[in-house]
Write a protein that holds these residues in place. Structure first.
Motif, short mmCIF file in Angstrom:
data_model
loop_
_atom_site.label_atom_id
_atom_site.label_comp_id
_atom_site.label_asym_id
_atom_site.label_seq_id
_atom_site.Cartn_x
_atom_site.Cartn_y
_atom_site.Cartn_z
N VAL A 80 3.15 5.34 5.74
CA VAL A 80 4.40 4.67 5.35
C VAL A 80 5.06 5.42 4.19
CG1 VAL A 80 5.27 2.58 4.22
CG2 VAL A 80 3.80 2.40 6.22
N ALA A 81 4.24 5.81 3.20
CA ALA A 81 4.80 6.53 2.05
C ALA A 81 5.35 7.88 2.48
CB ALA A 81 3.73 6.70 0.97
N LEU A 82 4.62 8.57 3.34
CA LEU A 82 5.08 9.88 3.81
C LEU A 82 6.39 9.74 4.56
CD1 LEU A 82 1.87 11.64 5.13
CD2 LEU A 82 3.46 12.55 3.45
N MET A 83 6.41 8.77 5.48
CA MET A 83 7.60 8.60 6.30
C MET A 83 8.77 8.12 5.46
SD MET A 83 7.79 6.64 9.87
CE MET A 83 9.25 6.72 10.86
N GLY A 84 8.49 7.29 4.48
CA GLY A 84 9.54 6.77 3.61
C GLY A 84 9.89 7.72 2.47
N ARG A 85 9.41 8.96 2.52
CA ARG A 85 9.71 9.99 1.53
C ARG A 85 9.40 9.52 0.11
NH1 ARG A 85 9.68 12.48 5.25
NH2 ARG A 85 11.17 13.86 6.26
N ASN A 86 8.40 8.65 0.01
CA ASN A 86 7.95 8.16 -1.29
C ASN A 86 9.06 7.48 -2.09
OD1 ASN A 86 5.07 9.06 -1.40
ND2 ASN A 86 6.07 11.01 -0.94
N HIS A 87 10.06 7.01 -1.38
CA HIS A 87 11.14 6.28 -2.04
C HIS A 87 11.04 4.81 -1.60
CE1 HIS A 87 15.08 4.82 -3.10
NE2 HIS A 87 15.25 5.91 -3.83
N PRO A 88 11.16 3.88 -2.57
CA PRO A 88 10.96 2.46 -2.21
C PRO A 88 11.80 2.00 -1.02
CG PRO A 88 11.02 2.69 -4.57
CD PRO A 88 11.32 4.06 -4.01
N THR A 92 0.84 -1.20 0.00
CA THR A 92 0.00 0.00 0.00
C THR A 92 0.87 1.26 0.00
OG1 THR A 92 -0.19 -0.15 2.40
CG2 THR A 92 -1.97 -1.10 1.10
N GLY A 93 2.02 1.22 0.69
CA GLY A 93 2.93 2.37 0.68
C GLY A 93 3.43 2.67 -0.72
N LEU A 94 3.79 1.62 -1.47
CA LEU A 94 4.23 1.83 -2.85
C LEU A 94 3.10 2.41 -3.68
CD1 LEU A 94 6.23 -1.48 -3.50
CD2 LEU A 94 7.20 0.81 -3.22
N ALA A 95 1.89 1.92 -3.43
CA ALA A 95 0.73 2.41 -4.19
C ALA A 95 0.57 3.91 -3.98
CB ALA A 95 -0.54 1.68 -3.74
N VAL A 96 0.63 4.35 -2.72
CA VAL A 96 0.48 5.77 -2.41
C VAL A 96 1.62 6.56 -3.05
CG1 VAL A 96 0.43 7.48 -0.56
CG2 VAL A 96 -0.81 5.32 -0.30
N ILE A 114 10.23 3.34 2.00
CA ILE A 114 8.94 2.71 2.23
C ILE A 114 9.12 1.33 2.88
CG2 ILE A 114 7.01 1.61 1.00
CD1 ILE A 114 7.13 4.09 -0.89
N VAL A 115 10.10 0.57 2.40
CA VAL A 115 10.33 -0.75 3.01
C VAL A 115 10.72 -0.57 4.49
CG1 VAL A 115 11.84 -2.77 3.01
CG2 VAL A 115 10.92 -1.90 0.85
N VAL A 116 11.60 0.40 4.75
CA VAL A 116 12.03 0.63 6.14
C VAL A 116 10.84 1.05 7.00
CG1 VAL A 116 13.45 2.10 7.62
CG2 VAL A 116 14.39 1.21 5.48
N ALA A 117 10.06 2.02 6.48
CA ALA A 117 8.92 2.51 7.25
C ALA A 117 7.88 1.41 7.44
CB ALA A 117 8.29 3.71 6.54
N ALA A 118 7.71 0.56 6.41
CA ALA A 118 6.73 -0.52 6.52
C ALA A 118 7.14 -1.50 7.62
CB ALA A 118 6.60 -1.24 5.18
N VAL A 119 8.44 -1.78 7.70
CA VAL A 119 8.90 -2.69 8.76
C VAL A 119 8.67 -2.04 10.13
CG1 VAL A 119 10.95 -3.80 9.77
CG2 VAL A 119 10.57 -3.87 7.29
N LEU A 120 8.92 -0.73 10.22
CA LEU A 120 8.68 -0.03 11.48
C LEU A 120 7.21 -0.13 11.89
CD1 LEU A 120 9.78 2.05 13.65
CD2 LEU A 120 8.58 3.72 12.24
N PHE A 121 6.32 0.10 10.93
CA PHE A 121 4.90 0.01 11.26
C PHE A 121 4.48 -1.42 11.55
CE2 PHE A 121 4.70 4.35 9.95
CZ PHE A 121 3.62 4.87 10.63
N GLY A 122 5.11 -2.37 10.84
CA GLY A 122 4.85 -3.77 11.16
C GLY A 122 5.25 -4.07 12.58
N ALA A 123 6.39 -3.53 13.00
CA ALA A 123 6.86 -3.73 14.37
C ALA A 123 5.90 -3.10 15.36
CB ALA A 123 8.27 -3.14 14.53
#
Lengths: 522, 369
Positions: B293-301, B70-74, B304-313
């Motif tokens: 996730v997209a905002l936090m990951g600065r819209n960079h893949p 979803t982060g990549l989608a955004v 986004i992966v890093v932010a997604a893992v953080l939110f997963g945690a």
């Protein structure tokens, strides 16, 4: 230009200056925008402030008007030390500013705009009545006649500027700063403005004229301060200097104000426009039955006050705006009937340097290399196997930067980090390197410093001499006169006259710009 | 001259998110304190619950998979200048596509089912994004409004389908029957077992790998193809796009199709990987978390992966917390997650100006008084 009696200074010679700056210093991060600036303006004088883009003029005036706070230095008004931390404080100290882009509420009346922010009470009626009386007095004293109950959006640009001046005077300005005030005026309106400024001078006001036009400095100022790279490099009495001398101070070397060029040798017709008409979304005609042609090896200049259809003409030729009617023939095709998009037009050899570079010509946040392929990004030379060829893109940009002397020559740098002149050189390089048959070019030197102007003009003439056709739109009459071989004048969406360069004078063009048709030549 | 000073890249990408996260944790700590628990103990519990055990890591990455999609989608929509709030609905409908393939073509071998399921999820998700995109491109209907509306329409449509059409006959809960074994995503512990590595069984599955592949794909597309370039130009300056011969309406539709397709990947993880059936509300907010996730990951893949893992945690640690600290219930955990979203997403610029000013001072050689 109207004659006004030379104004004797209305203050005794030993009076303190109306505005005095001492050792003003300002940094923005690594940029040293103002270096220990010392600057004084006497009451009852017009003082020019001139310099290239990025020389620090705007920063200095923004400090005086309270938009920025200086890191060091003192400001004195009428001999009193003042702290200016906001425009309110600047106004209270008697400093007024007329910005290049007017700060008016378009759907308010003149009177409402003048009292805006100084109503001085919960109810408007009292403030409006007081303002009406005061403005009547100002109009008499300074010849600043404005219809007080007219809605601002219905006024001409010249009158809107007058409203801005009235606003400043109504707030008690003794020091009036005008930032590039003639950029939006016809030559005649500019002359009227100068008459007004001389009246203000005669009444003892101090006027600071910020401009990059040497002609205006020579015409109206008493003294002139030249800035370069954040520092004052010269301060002289206007009558003791010359445009050439000022230009050399600004650039730091001798400058050709007039580019050398041979007479044009027009060849075959490359592009022709017949009865072209453009209507905007409201159905208002922006271009009315415009017809002309462009031949190989000539520069055709379009003169006119901004907003008389020149922008629409450029856009409709480039394909970024749709024509409602008419015909554009180019390369054996009718661009209107076939509705070719800008990409298809580029492929046919029609390149375009847009008027408003930052709005349309570039993406400020992207690298120079990305900007150097904008519009050509689909070309085979920049792609390999479905992916962008990054090495080719960077190499192409580096080559353009070398050829057009773009500084700093760093393809990876964000475009916004380049100066206006260097951005424009990069845009020009992009469009010229595509080897177009016809180049449409709008305001080629807007926001460009004098050194770069000379370079850009030379490149445009070289392009002409290589047998290409150029259509030049510029609000700078000097530029049209310097470059064009043939001049079309636009007014109200029509071409109301055509002049060969040899017959063109500023007066003739100025009359046409104001809507006076050329009488049929005998 | 008055151009705002820029933050150095490391501060922009690393320091600023860390400060935001830190402030979010401080505020959350205050709330935990007010509830009468020790903030330090709570955070320690969350950290170990999310990352301290094999099970925790498995769950964290399993949740992260949804957020990557979803982060990549955004992010793809964002690069085209579009704010896609509809990843939730696109994921929901995309999952329907994946689920239908699994239900009705599940008899085919896995390596045939998998590409079909991926394709169906992408197409269904893209189609759900197409209508708002078309309305924006041709009619100027604002995409924020239309995509959020389409979330509701998606929810209503799925409820109808699950209650009336797809429900497994003879049961009360609105769910389909289970997918056949061929239509189930291999779990991580099974894959690792084949390589001789034994780990605890978790819902983490092959979809995590697919999400990483999607992230790489998005990076290549956005930064290394001319279509991605055109998309970024249109997003950054639509007038310049028109000038360059790029059609903004086409970019709007194209970007939203890709965005919807990426959101549609969620079903691969959630349905094929974990639930093995289509059920109600399976995206459970991942579409909205994707925005943060997209905002936090600065819209960079990578971000986004890093932010997604953080939110997963945060998700996994949060559920651990509500298990072990009775005073902190499930809703409190949502509050903490909300704080992180608020500070890292919505208010991410709050600390930018002071930080930028600080850097400017240091750089101008004046030091900090």
């Amino acid at each position: 230009m109207s004659k006004e009696p030379a104004a004797p200074p209305s203050t005794p010679p030993d009076a303190p200056p109306a505005l005095e700056l001492r050792g003003i210093d300002k940094r923005f991060g690594a940029v040293h925008a103002n270096r220990a600036i010392t600057f004084a303006v006497a009451a009852g004088s017009i003082h020019g402030l001139i310099g290239e883009n990025g020389a620090g003029k705007s920063t200095l005036m923004n400090i005086v008007y309270g938009f920025h706070r200086a890191d060091a230095g003192k400001i004195r008004v009428q001999g009193r030390a003042v702290e200016i931390g906001s425009p309110q404080q600047a106004i209270a100290a008697g400093i007024g500013m007329v910005h290049q882009h007017f700060m008016l509420v378009e759907n308010f009346t003149v009177l409402e705009n003048v009292v805006l922010g100084v109503e001085g009470g919960a109810l408007l009626a009292g403030a409006l009545a007081a303002a009406r009386a005061e403005l009547g007095r100002l109009a008499r004293d300074y010849g600043l006649e404005v219809p007080l109950d007219a809605v601002v959006s219905e006024l001409s640009v010249g009158l809107q500027q007058r409203v801005e001046i009235l606003k400043a005077l109504y707030r008690g300005a003794e020091v009036l700063i005008l930032d590039e005030p003639t950029a939006v005026l016809t030559p005649h309106e500019a002359d009227q403005l100068f008459v007004m400024l001389r009246r203000l001078r005669a009444q003892g006001k101090a006027v600071i004229l910020v401009t990059h036009k040497l002609r205006e400095i020579m015409a109206v100022t008493d003294r002139v301060t030249v800035m370069k790279q954040g520092a004052v490099v010269a301060e002289v009495a206007t009558r003791e200097t010359s445009p050439r001398g000022l230009a050399e101070h600004m650039v730091g070397r001798a400058v050709l104000l007039q580019v050398e060029k041979r007479p044009a040798q027009p060849g075959a017709e490359l592009l022709s426009v017949k009865a072209l008409e453009v209507r905007d979304r409201l159905g208002v005609a922006r271009l009315k039955s415009v017809s002309f042609n462009l031949r190989a090896g000539e520069i055709v200049g379009i003169a006119g006050v901004a907003g008389n259809g020149q922008s629409e003409l450029l856009e409709v030729l480039a394909g970024t705006r749709a024509a409602s009617r008419g015909e554009i023939s180019f390369g054996g095709r009718d661009l209107v009937r076939e509705q070719l998009d800008p990409r298809a037009r580029r492929a046919l050899g029609l390149a375009h340097v847009p008027e408003d570079r930052l709005r349309m010509g570039v993406v400020a946040g992207f690298s120079a290399a990305d900007n150097a392929i904008l519009g050509y990004h689909d070309a085979a030379r920049f792609n390999r196997g479905g992916l962008r060829d990054e090495a080719a893109i960077r190499a192409a940009c580096a080559a353009k930067m070398a050829e057009f002397d773009v500084r700093p020559p760093q393809p990876e740098l964000r475009l916004a980090a380049f100066s206006g002149g260097n951005q424009q050189k990069l845009v020009l390089a992009r469009e010229i390197d595509a080897d177009p048959q016809v180049l449409l070019i709008g305001q080629p030197t807007r926001g460009v410093d004098i050194g770069a102007i000379e370079f850009i003009h030379k490149r445009l003439i070289a392009l002409r001499d290589a047998g290409k056709a150029l259509l030049l739109v510029s609000v700078e009459l000097d530029e049209i006169l310097a470059l064009a071989d043939r001049i079309l004048v636009m007014n109200g969406g029509e071409i109301i006259g055509e002049l060969a360069r040899a017959d063109a004078t500023e007066e003739k063009i100025g009359l046409m710009m104001a809507g006076v048709r050329a009488e049929a030549s005998p | 001259m008055s151009a705002p000073a820029k933050l150095p890249r490391w501060a922009e990408l690393g320091l600023l998110p860390l400060i935001n996260l830190g402030v979010a944790l401080v505020v959350a700590g205050v709330i935990i304190k007010i509830l009468g628990e020790s903030p330090l103990a709570a955070f320690k519990l969350m950290a170990t619950g999310a990352l301290g055990t094999q099970e925790g890591i498995g769950y964290t990455l399993y949740y992260a998979t949804n957020f990557i999609f979803t982060g990549l989608a955004v992010a793809v929509a964002y690069h085209a200048g579009l704010f896609n709030i509809g990843a939730e609905g696109q994921a929901y409908i995309g999952g329907l596509g994946t689920g239908l393939v699994c239900l009705y073509l599940g008899a085919w071998p896995f390596w045939v089912v998998l590409p079909l399921a991926v394709l169906a999820g992408a197409i269904f998700g893209a189609m759900w994004a197409f209508i708002p995109a078309w309305l924006q491109a041709r009619r100027g209907s604002h995409i924020v409004i239309t995509t959020i509306m389409f979330n509701f329409i998606a929810a209503a449509l799925m409820t109808y389908l699950l209650v009336n059409v797809l429900i497994k006959p003879g049961q009360q809960s609105p769910e389909t029957r289970e997918f056949s074994a061929n239509a189930v995503m291999p779990a991580a512990h099974e894959l690792l077992a084949k390589m001789g590595i034994t780990v605890v069984a978790t819902p983490l599955n092959l979809a995590f790998g697919l999400a990483l592949v999607a992230a790489v794909g998005v990076w290549i597309f956005i930064w290394r193809t001319r279509w991605g370039f055109a998309l970024r130009v249109a997003g950054a300056n639509s007038a310049a796009a028109v000038y360059a011969g790029i059609s903004p309406p086409r970019i709007i539709v194209g970007a939203m199709l890709i965005s919807g397709a990426l959101a549609g990947g969620l079903g691969l993880n959630e349905l094929m990987g974990s639930q093995h059936r289509i059920l109600m509300d399976f995206p459970s907010g991942a579409g909205f978390v994707g925005i943060a996730v997209a905002l936090m990951g600065r819209n960079h893949p990578v971000g986004i992966v890093v932010a997604a893992v953080l939110f997963g945690a945060l998700y996994q640690g949060g559920s651990q917390l509500s298990f072990d600290m009775p005073k902190i219930n499930r809703d409190m955990v949502v509050v903490i997650q909300g704080l992180v979203i608020l500070l890292c997403g919505a208010m991410e610029n709050v600390f930018r100006a002071p930080l930028t000013a600080l850097f400017a001072r240091v750089r101008s050689g004046k030091g900090i008084e």
